[in-house]
Design a protein around this motif. Sequence first.
Motif, short mmCIF file in Angstrom:
data_model
loop_
_atom_site.label_atom_id
_atom_site.label_comp_id
_atom_site.label_asym_id
_atom_site.label_seq_id
_atom_site.Cartn_x
_atom_site.Cartn_y
_atom_site.Cartn_z
N PHE A 64 -38.38 49.59 -32.72
CA PHE A 64 -38.80 50.69 -31.71
C PHE A 64 -39.54 50.56 -30.51
N PHE A 65 -40.59 49.79 -30.73
CA PHE A 65 -41.21 49.52 -29.65
C PHE A 65 -40.46 48.26 -28.62
N PHE A 67 -37.14 48.45 -28.21
CA PHE A 67 -36.38 49.41 -27.19
C PHE A 67 -37.09 50.29 -26.10
N VAL A 68 -38.19 50.66 -26.57
CA VAL A 68 -39.02 51.45 -25.57
C VAL A 68 -39.77 50.82 -24.53
N LEU A 69 -39.73 49.54 -24.62
CA LEU A 69 -40.42 48.70 -23.56
C LEU A 69 -39.31 48.12 -22.76
N LYS A 70 -38.15 47.80 -23.02
CA LYS A 70 -37.22 47.57 -22.20
C LYS A 70 -36.77 48.20 -21.07
N SER A 245 -32.32 50.04 -23.87
CA SER A 245 -33.49 50.58 -23.81
C SER A 245 -33.56 52.00 -24.57
N THR A 246 -34.41 52.84 -24.13
CA THR A 246 -34.62 54.24 -24.83
C THR A 246 -33.33 55.06 -24.91
N LEU A 249 -31.65 53.84 -27.93
CA LEU A 249 -32.52 54.18 -29.18
C LEU A 249 -32.14 55.78 -29.42
N LEU A 250 -32.11 56.45 -28.57
CA LEU A 250 -31.88 58.01 -28.71
C LEU A 250 -30.57 58.24 -29.39
#
Length: 354
Positions: A64-65, A67-70, A245-246, A249-250
């Motif tokens: 999760f982190f 993907f969020v930080l990419k 990234s996010t 992920l969504l």
Amino acid sequence: MEFWSTPLGWTLITVGQILLVTVGILISLAFLLLADRKIWAGVQLRKGPNVVGPFGLLQSFADFFKFVLKEIVVPAGSDKVVFLLAPLITFILAFIAWAVIPFAPGWVISDLNVGILYIFAISSLGVYGIIMGGWASNSKYPFLGSLRSAAQMVSYEVSIGLIIVNVILLAGSMNLTAIVTQQEGWIWNWFAFGGGLDTWPTVFAMFPMAIIFFISALAETNRPPFDLPEAESELVAGYQVEYSSTPYLLFMIGEYANIVFMCVMISLLFFGGWNPGFPIDFADAWPEWVRNLLLCGVLFVKIVFWFFMFALVKAFVPRYRYDQLMRLGWKIFLPTSLAAVVVVAAWRVFGVGA
């Protein structure tokens, strides 16, 4: 306590319920996703994720982190608004459907009398997120993947709809709480086994319908062996190939939320929901919240079981060709589910005790 009956109090309770369900689903998804990878690894005689946290339990949170930080990469020729809106729509629609899911008696955000109809409406909208993502990417492969997904989801929604009509005919209601309540008592009261001693002959239609519902759920959620929209060998990961990234992920959270949602639906509609398959009169003297917690645990066990079945199918069954996928949906499942509707309806009208 009068405060909770005011509009502000009602709003706070509803928001709290929504947050509780949403956070619970997200945490469950983290560990179910890990279980999916572990089961697949076990079938292939390898360890799977086992480094991050004890026994790899924190692997999903690390992902999760990651993907969020990419960096979010948006293709230059894409429709940027639609490109970013698509995964958000997929994510939101995947969670909106949970509003009518009863986890125990009275434990539901919105106990709609037309809960099944609500679910049909939300699931029909789910295809738009995928179509928008494939089209907005301005690339042929994502667009082809999104078209495949649209055709696949529409095809199997028809079969799922007809299968659920059988449950509605037996239950006489589209309210999910009422459907589960009618399956109380012994295991033969579950709709997969005919729905009770008075309607036991319908087991010959309902048990095959439960199996077809499970297979259709695989196709509806793009799971192997029906993951044709994401066929890596043909479409380079399908409709989300341009995502990172996010936004990616969504899409993935929405997809896994739909998978767990289908596990919930098959548990509620065919296998008794929170009912354990035998009377629990011993719990009548318990406090209501303790009894409901037990029943919620029973439902959770069933959800985990069906997710385990989803994972095993992914590990064992080879991918279908697209023509095989469509033939199965339109030429086998659709006529079979339609015939089952006729049989169950005829039993309700002309059967013993009708």
